[in-house]
Scaffold this active site. Structure first.
Site, short mmCIF file in Angstrom:
data_model
loop_
_atom_site.label_atom_id
_atom_site.label_comp_id
_atom_site.label_asym_id
_atom_site.label_seq_id
_atom_site.Cartn_x
_atom_site.Cartn_y
_atom_site.Cartn_z
N ASP A 45 -99.77 111.95 7.41
CA ASP A 45 -99.48 111.49 6.02
C ASP A 45 -100.69 112.06 4.60
O ASP A 45 -100.35 112.30 3.83
CB ASP A 45 -99.70 109.82 5.90
CG ASP A 45 -99.70 109.36 4.54
OD1 ASP A 45 -98.48 109.75 3.79
OD2 ASP A 45 -99.98 108.24 4.28
N GLU A 80 -108.68 104.48 2.41
CA GLU A 80 -107.90 103.54 1.80
C GLU A 80 -108.35 102.21 2.02
O GLU A 80 -108.58 101.94 3.18
CB GLU A 80 -106.41 103.71 1.83
CG GLU A 80 -105.88 105.09 1.32
CD GLU A 80 -104.35 105.38 1.40
OE1 GLU A 80 -103.72 105.15 0.58
OE2 GLU A 80 -104.18 105.69 2.51
N HIS A 127 -99.53 114.11 -5.01
CA HIS A 127 -100.14 113.29 -6.30
C HIS A 127 -101.36 113.24 -5.90
O HIS A 127 -102.27 112.74 -6.83
CB HIS A 127 -99.25 112.31 -6.57
CG HIS A 127 -99.31 111.24 -5.65
ND1 HIS A 127 -98.18 111.40 -4.53
CD2 HIS A 127 -100.16 110.28 -5.23
CE1 HIS A 127 -98.36 110.39 -3.70
NE2 HIS A 127 -99.59 109.72 -3.87
N LYS A 159 -106.41 103.87 6.84
CA LYS A 159 -106.14 102.71 6.05
C LYS A 159 -106.90 101.56 6.56
O LYS A 159 -107.52 101.42 7.51
CB LYS A 159 -104.47 102.51 6.36
CG LYS A 159 -103.57 103.42 5.89
CD LYS A 159 -102.48 102.75 5.33
CE LYS A 159 -101.47 103.98 4.64
NZ LYS A 159 -101.77 104.33 3.28
N HIS A 179 -103.28 116.66 1.93
CA HIS A 179 -104.63 116.42 1.01
C HIS A 179 -106.01 116.92 1.54
O HIS A 179 -106.60 117.90 0.94
CB HIS A 179 -104.66 114.94 0.73
CG HIS A 179 -105.58 114.47 -0.24
ND1 HIS A 179 -105.49 115.23 -1.46
CD2 HIS A 179 -106.48 113.55 -0.38
CE1 HIS A 179 -106.43 114.55 -2.14
NE2 HIS A 179 -107.03 113.81 -1.64
N ARG A 200 -79.25 102.58 -7.37
CA ARG A 200 -78.11 101.71 -6.75
C ARG A 200 -77.68 100.55 -7.73
O ARG A 200 -76.54 100.24 -7.54
CB ARG A 200 -78.44 101.28 -5.43
CG ARG A 200 -77.54 101.76 -4.45
CD ARG A 200 -78.11 101.11 -3.08
NE ARG A 200 -79.31 101.32 -3.00
CZ ARG A 200 -80.13 101.50 -1.82
NH1 ARG A 200 -79.25 101.77 -0.69
NH2 ARG A 200 -81.40 101.54 -1.65
#
EC number: 1.1.1.49
Lengths: 308, 529
Positions: free
Chosen positions: B278, B259, B221, B381, B283, B84
């Site tokens: 997530d 995490e 990833h 998390k 994963h 943008r």
């Protein structure tokens, strides 16, 4: 940290290494190979610096044997140095300076110091024995790395190495070519896939990698390959493929930058820095298996091109 | 023919397309014995949507630089940013340079940079602005002309999934998605692939309408190709693991991805999605499939997928979801030495959000190899530290010829595959404590890639971008694997949606009490990674 150990014995060196490991809380088991360097007092530091840098990628025990001490005397003497930490990359370095009688059996001198159950790599940074596989140090090694172009007489040195070649020998002249070879292969990947009728390679006089590149192209392409040499050029400066629609070329007139030209297309530049000695040594340490392509190039390909 | 056949077919096609029918012409300079020669991508450009985002800044741009510096990018390479901001090419280049310099793995070299710089372009626009896409199309053609990218272009969608349909449509309308003869167009999409089975199918439909199925690279990833191949090598290149890799010896398997960070700036994405969607869906279920699958016939993408699919289709959910699943939400606390907010206090999160930030589930695999061996998957998390690992815990020895006092301290043997950080393998076993008393205690034997190998593993993104540019069939989940994993997760999500608030856990700990109880019911306990 550099520990000087004048007039010492291998058992003392081993004990010193173990003690230093314990003191520093490191495990000696993480070393993945032993790198034996056969060198002279003069080039010792440069060789160690290169090995240090390569060991960051590949933690190893480096044993440098300085072979230019006197060897006339009756008595044997061993001076040594153990380097650790900041002075030794990611492993430890042992410098051995044998004198006199000790120089006649270098193999049993280093055997007690090898990393257990790990491959041994031998490297001659400049002057190499004529037949590395018969050399006492070379005999122990799974991979023998020579570097003819850094020796006093590159042509003679490489002729001897070729004559005595065995499958675990490799000369860094070949390693210096890897990037060139990869770029040329990817250049030919691109259409149009026209047959190549002849090839010219261009570079410095008395530069063995240039001859090897020509030999490799001759083996792979099975077409006439000619070499243009000049004293004014540095390393390899260009490869020209003759095809029916014109010349497909890749040139590197200056360091760092190569240019690809192809009929009917705009010229392309690509970064292609000269390989450092450290990169070449790392590449060799990365792969310890015999290189069959190199074997083919120096046995079959070498005779297919004219070497002056 | 089943999907596995198609998969294989498309894998072959994508490599073949690169070289214009491999059978008709093969490069005389290439030799399979030539292990030294790196594979350099052919002329192409990479278009990044969302180039100012965190991912592009920290991972994609540095990975492009590292590839260039390792000499793996072609002479004709273009990098186009789409965003943008009202930037010209130079401003974009400065932005890229700054981030490449800050995050690259290899040393920063001005020469490499200059070459990259010459091929950099920026296109200003929003996703609903069709004129911007016309400009993008012009820029792409300009690169084809001036940089010799020869019509080969990869589009990296580093954008929220809700924008995929719009971007895909724009690419189709502007003609960018269609390749000309002898050239390729590829699209890279990141996980998550939808938020349930229905949305995953819809996303797949949208993208495959625009791109050929073999031009779509789905990327997770977290699960780099390197990790997958390391795991395959460990399992199938060795003798000593396979004989005990089954229900006769294994008591249970724990797969953890923890995490230490909170949701950071991702509130908009994370809230409503939660930890399970997530991380577990893609994963952890992938890691589980790789751990549990049988030996594939070959390591080609097709054969590998066939085995993963088999094992995923044999997964059984627990009968009682209340007893064998757990979810939690972090509350305020101390993460190590930093004071951190609770999830409900994070910016952009509503005070009554029921999104879980911790999820643990038990799965069983109904095959002879794994009958009765629970697989525990957990992620969260703001846990104790950042770690991903697969722990295979073994049963106790059938008979211990010691006094019971001698083995009091002896735990279960375990093989722990550390995925990150410090990738490697740890083996836990008992050894005698030195001294006159007979006492056996757990010790570890350790292998780490970093300490034992010549070459530092390339960053996952380097490998991944290079694979896309080379047209290598990826080892990433196929549509069907994605669908199978939603099949596993959907019933659990449905059940959780009836529950209300997840159990809170203090930030910096190892999750809610519920999760510990869940394992205690089976007589197990979580490893402390």
């Amino acid at each position: 940290m550099i520990v000087e150990m004048p007039d010492t014995a291998t058992a003392e060196i081993s004990r010193k290494i173990d003690a230093l490991h314990e003191e520093r809380g490191e495990a000696a088991l993480g070393r993945v190979l032993t790198l034996l360097i056969s060198t002279s007092e003069e080039e010792l530091e440069e060789a160690l610096e290169t090995a240090n840098a390569a060991s960051r990628e590949h933690p190893c025990r480096v044993i440098a044997i300085v072979t230019d001490g006197s060897d006339a005397g009756e008595h044997s003497k061993l001076d040594a140095q153990v380097r650790f930490g900041a002075d030794a990359g990611a492993g430890e370095i042992v410098v051995l300076k044998p004198f006199d009688g000790l120089k006649r059996h270098l193999d049993t001198l280093v055997i007690p110091l090898l990393v257990p159950d790990a491959p041994v790599v031998a490297w001659w940074p400049s002057k190499a024995p004529e037949d590395p596989s018969k050399d006492p140090i070379g005999k122990m090694a799974r991979s023998r790395i020579t570097d003819a172009i850094r020796s006093a007489n590159p042509d003679a040195s490489f002729t001897a190495l070729r004559a005595h070649w065995s499958c675990h020998d490799i000369d860094m002249s070949w390693t210096r070519l890897t990037v060139w070879r990869a770029m040329l292969a990817s250049m030919l990947d691109q259409p149009p896939h026209l047959p190549i009728t002849s090839v010219r390679v261009q570079g410095q006089s008395h530069y063995i990698p240039l001859d090897l590149l020509a030999a490799w192209l001759a083996v792979r392409l099975d077409v006439p390959v000619t070499i243009e040499r000049s004293d004014d050029l540095n390393a390899i400066t260009g490869v020209f493929f003759e095809r029916e629609n014109g010349v497909l070329s890749m040139e590197r007139p200056y360091e760092d930058q190569a240019t690809i030209c192809q009929p009917g297309e705009s010229q392309q530049d690509v970064a292609m820095p000269m390989r450092t000695l450290e990169e070449c040594l790392s590449e060799e340490m990365r792969r310890l298996d015999p290189d069959e392509v190199y074997a083919e190039v120096i046995t079959k390909g070498w005779g297919m091109v004219d070497h002056e | 023919m089943g999907t596995s056949g198609n998969e294989q077919y498309s894998a072959q096609r994508s490599t073949a397309a690169d070289q214009q029918t491999a059978s008709a012409w093969s490069n005389p300079l290439r030799d399979p014995r030539d292990l030294r020669m790196p594979r350099v991508a052919g002329p192409c450009s990479l278009v990044i949507f969302g180039v100012t985002g965190d991912l592009a800044k920290k991972k994609l741009l540095p990975a492009v630089y590292d590839l260039a510096n390792r000499g793996l990018l072609p002479a004709g390479f273009g990098l186009i940013g789409f965003g943008r901001r009202q930037w010209d090419n130079e401003e974009f280049a400065n932005f890229a340079k700054e981030n490449m310099k800050a995050h690259c793995r290899t040393p920063f070299n001005e020469k490499t940079w200059e070459h990259l710089h010459d091929g950099m372009r920026f296109v200003t626009g929003t996703f609903d602005d069709s004129e911007a896409f016309t400009r993008l199309s012009d820029t792409v053609s300009e690169l084809d002309r001036d940089r010799g990218t020869r019509g080969n272009h990869a589009f990296y969608m580093s954008v929220p999934p809700r924008d995929f349909p719009l971007v895909s449509k724009q690419l189709a309308d502007s003609g960018l998605s269609h390749s000309t003869e002898g050239a390729w167009r590829r699209v890279i999409i990141e996980k998550p692939f939808g938020h349930d089975l229905a949305s995953a199918k819809e996303l797949d439909r949208v993208v495959s309408e625009v791109f050929e199925p073999d031009s779509v690279f789905r990327i997770d990833h977290y699960l780099g190709k390197e990790t997958v191949q390391n795991l395959l090598a460990l399992r199938f290149a060795n003798t000593m693991f396979e004989p005990v890799w089954n229900a006769n010896y294994v008591s249970h398997v724990q797969i953890t991805m923890a995490e230490d960070i909170g949701i950071g700036g991702r509130a908009g994405y994370y809230d409503g999605i939660g930890a399970a969607r997530d991380v577990i869906q893609n994963h952890l279920i992938q890691l589980m499939a790789l751990t549990a699958m049988e030996e594939p016939v070959s390591f080609s993408a097709g054969d590998l997928t066939a085995e993963k699919r088999k094992v995923l289709s044999a997964v059984r959910l627990p009968k009682n979801l209340a007893e064998h699943t757990a979810r939690g939400q972090y509350s305020a606390g101390w993460q190590g030495s930093d004071k951190v907010l609770g999830y409900l206090d994070e910016k952009g999160i509503s005070r009554d959000s029921t999104t879980e930030t911790y999820a643990a589930i038990r799965l069983d695999v109904d095959t002879r190899r794994w009958a009765g061996v629970p697989f525990y998957l957990r992620t969260g998390k703001r846990l104790g530290k950042r770690v991903t690992e697969i722990a295979v815990a073994f049963k106790p020895a059938p008979h211990l010829p010691f006094e019971t006092t001698a083995t009091r301290e002896l735990g279960a043997n375990a093989v722990v595959i550390r995925v990150q950080p410090d990738e490697g393998v740890t083996i836990r076993f008992g050894a005698k404590v030195p001294g006159t008393a007979m006492e056996v205690r757990d010790v570890s034997m350790d292998f780490s890639y970093g300490r034992s190998f010549t070459e530092a593993s390339p960053e996952a993104y380097e490998r991944l971008i290079l694979d896309v540019l080379l047209g290598d069939p990826p080892l990433f989940p196929t549509t069907e694997e994605v669908n199978l994993s939603w099949n596993i997760l959907d019933p659990i999500e449905d059940y959780w949606s009836t529950l209300g608030q997840p159990q809170p856990y203090r930030a910096g700990t190892w999750g809610p009490a519920q999760a510990d109880e869940m394992l205690a019911r089976d007589g197990n306990h979580w490893r402390m990674p």
